[in-house]
Design an enzyme around this catalytic site. Structure first.
Site, PDB file in Angstrom:
ATOM      1  CE  LYS A 107      11.991  17.382 -39.277  1.00 40.85           C
ATOM      2  NZ  LYS A 107      10.998  18.408 -38.666  1.00 40.85           N
ATOM      3  CB  THR A 108      14.322  15.362 -33.012  1.00 40.36           C
ATOM      4  OG1 THR A 108      14.831  16.324 -34.007  1.00 40.36           O
ATOM      5  CG2 THR A 108      15.535  14.931 -32.058  1.00 40.36           C
TER       6      THR A 108
ATOM      7  CG  ASP B  34      17.140  14.536 -36.089  1.00 36.86           C
ATOM      8  OD1 ASP B  34      16.235  14.734 -37.228  1.00 36.86           O
ATOM      9  OD2 ASP B  34      17.129  15.057 -34.938  1.00 36.86           O
ATOM     10  CD  GLU B  35      18.282  18.978 -38.273  1.00 36.00           C
ATOM     11  OE1 GLU B  35      17.939  19.370 -39.316  1.00 36.00           O
ATOM     12  OE2 GLU B  35      17.695  19.367 -37.224  1.00 36.00           O
TER      13      GLU B  35
ATOM     14  CD  GLN C 139      13.716  22.770 -40.068  1.00 37.62           C
ATOM     15  OE1 GLN C 139      14.466  22.969 -39.226  1.00 37.62           O
ATOM     16  NE2 GLN C 139      12.606  21.878 -39.875  1.00 37.62           N
TER      17      GLN C 139
ATOM     18  NE  ARG D 208      14.408  26.183 -35.537  1.00 39.16           N
ATOM     19  CZ  ARG D 208      13.986  24.801 -35.599  1.00 39.16           C
ATOM     20  NH1 ARG D 208      14.456  23.836 -34.581  1.00 39.16           N
ATOM     21  NH2 ARG D 208      13.243  24.660 -36.776  1.00 39.16           N
TER      22      ARG D 208
HETATM   23  N1  LIG Z   1       3.256  13.814 -29.501  1.00 45.52           N
HETATM   24  C1  LIG Z   1       3.637  15.002 -28.783  1.00 45.52           C
HETATM   25  N2  LIG Z   1       3.266  15.383 -27.689  1.00 45.52           N
HETATM   26  C2  LIG Z   1       3.761  16.325 -27.111  1.00 45.52           C
HETATM   27  N3  LIG Z   1       4.991  17.278 -27.289  1.00 45.52           N
HETATM   28  C3  LIG Z   1       5.344  16.891 -28.540  1.00 45.52           C
HETATM   29  C4  LIG Z   1       4.730  15.734 -29.296  1.00 45.52           C
HETATM   30  N4  LIG Z   1       5.663  15.416 -30.354  1.00 45.52           N
HETATM   31  C5  LIG Z   1       6.722  16.498 -30.328  1.00 45.52           C
HETATM   32  N5  LIG Z   1       6.497  17.110 -29.187  1.00 45.52           N
HETATM   33  C6  LIG Z   1       7.366  18.460 -28.696  1.00 45.52           C
HETATM   34  O1  LIG Z   1       7.267  19.399 -29.719  1.00 45.52           O
HETATM   35  C7  LIG Z   1       8.780  19.929 -30.040  1.00 45.52           C
HETATM   36  C8  LIG Z   1       9.030  19.670 -31.156  1.00 45.52           C
HETATM   37  O2  LIG Z   1       9.506  18.368 -31.600  1.00 45.52           O
HETATM   38  P1  LIG Z   1      10.921  18.203 -32.194  1.00 45.52           P
HETATM   39  O3  LIG Z   1      12.005  18.769 -31.826  1.00 45.52           O
HETATM   40  O4  LIG Z   1      10.833  16.577 -32.190  1.00 45.52           O
HETATM   41  O5  LIG Z   1      10.518  18.426 -33.713  1.00 45.52           O
HETATM   42  P2  LIG Z   1      11.322  18.547 -35.103  1.00 45.52           P
HETATM   43  O6  LIG Z   1      10.488  17.916 -36.089  1.00 45.52           O
HETATM   44  O7  LIG Z   1      12.554  17.557 -34.891  1.00 45.52           O
HETATM   45  O8  LIG Z   1      11.708  19.851 -35.205  1.00 45.52           O
HETATM   46  P3  LIG Z   1      13.064  20.461 -36.252  1.00 45.52           P
HETATM   47  O9  LIG Z   1      12.143  20.313 -37.413  1.00 45.52           O
HETATM   48  O10 LIG Z   1      12.872  21.917 -35.824  1.00 45.52           O
HETATM   49  O11 LIG Z   1      14.041  19.915 -35.955  1.00 45.52           O
HETATM   50  C9  LIG Z   1       9.629  19.275 -28.643  1.00 45.52           C
HETATM   51  O12 LIG Z   1       9.435  19.983 -27.558  1.00 45.52           O
HETATM   52  C10 LIG Z   1       8.572  17.882 -28.544  1.00 45.52           C
HETATM   53  O13 LIG Z   1       9.101  17.434 -27.187  1.00 45.52           O
HETATM   54 MG   LIG Z   2      14.429  18.051 -34.902  1.00 41.82          MG
END
Ligand SMILES: Nc1ncnc2c1ncn2[C@@H]1O[C@H](COP(=O)(O)OP(=O)(O)OP(=O)(O)O)[C@@H](O)[C@H]1O
Ligand SMILES: [Mg+2]
Length: 726
Positions: free
Chosen positions: A41-42, A227-228, A258, A610
């Protein structure tokens, strides 16, 4: 042949899966991504920001991107620059508080503040609450400033005025809250100050009250990214609605599983109702997790399934099954700390880098015993989000001096520093001066600068005030000339006698305080090096510090990270330890009493997710809690993790004999400042700004230097600036 621009666009989308790409390249209109942890997402938000700029839909200053922490903002800015392949100044990638503060630096005069308003932290706000309670003759033992201030804060986050609060009155307590709220607001406005909640409330006010302001910002921010989003409160929600209400280019991402800040007024309905607010919202689902092993995901999913009303989300990963989750039982909290640190040591010996390791706990107080063992073992660590650095008295004193230089109305800053270090200004004289200032409706600065006019002030006090304000006037002149903050701070510390007083103490403690102050000067110099020469640097610096001090960062390379589970949201580490898995600790006893078990469980979900590949959960059979020995039951959350995903055993570690605390190396003596004689045309070098040439010399020991790096001309204090002659 593809152009470099097309290459870059290709690159931007290459590291994304199909639904992520859809979200990144979503055109105009509302967008919702409600997806599980680690699904990117981020990453999507970051890439979307870069994509919007890159595809020419907006300039980098026309996108507002809200992150949850300063650290996350920093990371996003860095990533966007990487993706765009160029530096981007002036982006609005920041927390709600920082964005509102920046908006108010421009707009606050419309609400009766000056642009130089002070930002009060939690402790300042409580002190002021206490004063208001005392003025209203309320018993502060029964109605504590902390409790009353929490209620005021809660009301503000819900955008409720003092009158609204009074209307809801059901008890004597609420009645008092209403009255104190009124007095508090009056005082804050009089002192030209805002607390953290005010930043949001005032930002909402200014957008609501002034159509032209609202329209201007709506045009400025063509796209808004958040975000969040599951942790936004009502005031934040309202602010976003005001900004995005017209063009509706609002993209929000979050995970209902979360949501962990309801105690601060976060309202999970904001994300659940997004589709009601925007029925035409595009909704993107992300299901592939890129962070963790299948085992870790299975454990997190198993725990969160025990919550009712959670939106079901399927997460899968290609990372593979991975190792089982280690669950360990220890004798007490000290054994637990020794176990965790022993494991950390083993990993470091195996070549794991310290920054890949994190230790989480439910409450701040749990960190101390772990810190002790880390210090014994001489393992470098940082406490992220702890009140570690900026809460220290000497740091607050130094910042209060700077605050007062920027805002002569600030009574709290004034009373903090007037007699620190001691200079013969007693409590009574101080009260006389502040009372006189209030009565005459003048700034406390002006009152103190002319002490002879203050009634019933003794001769000695008049002399003390005159001398003190003489020093302060000199500093203020230089502050007004816009000298770099690092230099100004050093001048403050020396000329007010602060450093001398600490040096005279000759104690370990005083030495530590001096080291902290040196670190603060370093922080200011780092800030100077990246500040825009045109900006009002002192204000911006204080604003930045006030916001950082409240929450997070001060990240260092190569350190093990300690933090509360709340602070861990959004982050990821190769190796994670979560300690204190005991009922009463985690889930927290207060949550158990208040029926907030589901929020604790979400916090557990946050903690588990995490970890990228290695997760250890530990608990102690007995623990000192608030000074008394408690025998805890293993946390119910542990029993919610399927047995087959874990490797469970009982461990105890023999006390290490002869462990010693190693003191930090003493401060290297700073080299003496160079003699100050500059001439026009002389080549010089500055520690932060690089090479330059002297273009002017001004009274008060000021040299004007033009720097080669960016052609900027800066006024520096010859005596304090880190300048060498060439
Ligand atoms: N398509 C992709 N290819 C490779 N790595 C990815 C891809 N999408 C996300 N990632 C990696 O996966 C990890 C998690 O991504 P991110 O932090 O954006 O998730 P999130 O959904 O924001 O998580 P959270 O809910 O914990 O905030 C990061 O290290 C990110 O770089
Ligand atoms: Mg995130």
């Amino acid at each position: 042949m593809p152009t470099p621009a097309a290459d870059r666009l290709e690159e931007l989308l290459a590291g994304l899966n199909e639904p992520q790409r859809d979200a990144v390249t979503h055109g105009d209109g509302p967008l919702l991504i409600l997806a599980g942890a680690g699904s990117g997402k981020t990453r999507v938000l970051t890439h979307r920001l870069a994509w919007l700029v890159h595809s020419g839909r907006a300039s980098h200053q026309e996108v507002l991107a809200i992150t949850f922490t300063n650290k996350a903002a920093q990371e996003m800015r860095n990533r966007v620059e990487l993706l765009l392949g160029r530096r981007t100044r002036g982006m609005w990638v920041m927390t709600f508080h920082a964005a509102c503060a920046r908006m108010l630096r421009a707009e606050a005069p419309r609400l009766g503040y000056t642009r130089q308003f002070t930002i009060y932290d939690q402790a300042d706000a409580r002190r002021l609450t206490k004063r208001c309670l005392e003025e209203l003759n309320v018993d502060t033992k029964r109605f504590t400033p902390a409790a009353v201030h929490n209620q005021i804060s809660d009301a503000k986050n819900k955008l409720r005025s003092a009158d609204d609060v009074r209307e809801l009155v059901g008890s004597r307590f609420e009645e008092i809250v209403g009255d104190v709220y009124d007095a508090y607001e009056r005082e804050m406005l009089r002192m030209n100050a805002m607390d953290f909640d005010d930043l949001l409330v005032r930002a909402v006010n200014v957008l609501e009250l002034f159509d032209e302001v609202r329209e201007r910002y709506q045009q400025t921010f063509r796209y808004v990214l958040v975000d969040e989003y599951q942790d936004t409160n009502h005031a934040q929600y309202k602010w976003l609605q005001l900004l995005a209400g017209e063009h509706r280019n609002l993209a929000v991402v979050g995970d209902d599983a979360q949501s962990v800040y309801s105690f601060r007024g976060a309202d999970i309905r904001n994300i659940l109702d997004f589709q009601d607010d925007f029925p035409d919202a595009a909704v993107v689902k992300l299901e592939q997790n890129y962070r963790s092993t299948q085992t870790i995901l299975d454990a997190a999913n198993a725990v969160i399934r025990n919550n009712r009303g959670q939106i079901a989300k399927d997460l899968w990963t290609e990372v593979g099954q991975g190792d089982p989750i280690r669950v360990r039982e220890l004798d007490d909290e000290r054994s637990e700390a020794r176990f965790v640190v022993g494991e950390v040591q083993r990993l470091i010996d195996e070549g794991v880098s310290r920054q890949e390791i994190a230790v989480f706990y439910r409450t701040n107080a749990q960190s101390r015993v772990i810190e002790d063992v880390l210090v014994q073992r001489d393992i470098g660590y940082q406490v992220v989000g702890g009140t570690k650095f900026y809460e220290r008295a000497e740091i607050k004193d130094a910042l209060a001096y700077l605050t007062l230089l920027g805002n002569p109305q600030d009574v709290v800053a004034f009373t903090r520093v007037a007699n620190t270090p001691r200079r013969g200004i007693g409590q009574t004289s101080m009260s006389r001066v502040t009372a006189f200032a209030t009565a005459m409706d003048m700034s406390v600065w002006d009152a103190a600068a002319n002490p002879a006019a203050v009634p019933s002030l003794g001769a000695a006090a008049i002399k003390a005030f005159s001398r003190f304000m003489g020093t302060m006037e000199g500093l203020r002149e230089r502050a007004a000339q816009g000298v770099p903050v690092g230099d100004l701070l050093e001048a403050v510390l020396h000329e007010t006698g602060y450093v001398d007083a600490l040096e005279a103490e000759r104690t370990f403690e005083a030495q530590g305080r001096l080291e902290n102050l040196t670190e603060l000067v370093n922080t200011a110099r780092e800030f100077d090096a990246s500040a825009d020469p045109g900006e009002d640097t002192l204000d911006v610096f204080l604003q930045q510090v006030a916001l950082v001090a409240d929450a997070d960062t001060r990240e260092d390379e190569g350190l093990v990270t300690l933090m509360t589970l709340h602070n861990a949201k959004g982050l990821e580490y190769e190796i994670v330890f979560i300690t204190g898995f005991e009922d009463g600790v985690f889930p927290h006893s207060r949550a158990l009493d208040e029926g907030a078990l589901e929020e604790e469980r979400r916090l557990c979900y946050v903690g588990i997710t995490r970890a990228k590949r290695d997760l250890t959960l530990s608990y102690a059979r007995q623990r000192m809690v608030f000074g008394s020995q408690q025998y805890g039951l293993r946390s119910r959350f542990l029993d919610e993790i399927p047995f087959e995903l874990t490797d469970r055993e009982q461990t105890d570690v023999v006390r290490q004999p002869g462990a010693r605390v190693s003191w930090a190396a003493s401060r290297a003596d700073a080299p003496p400042p160079e003699a100050v004689d500059f001439r026009i045309g002389q080549d010089v070098a500055h520690a932060a700004f690089g090479e330059g040439v002297v273009t002017g010399i001004e009274p008060g020991g000021i040299v004007v230097i033009r720097f080669a790096r960016d052609g900027s001309e800066r006024k520096l204090m010859a005596e304090y600036a880190p300048i060498t002659r060439r």
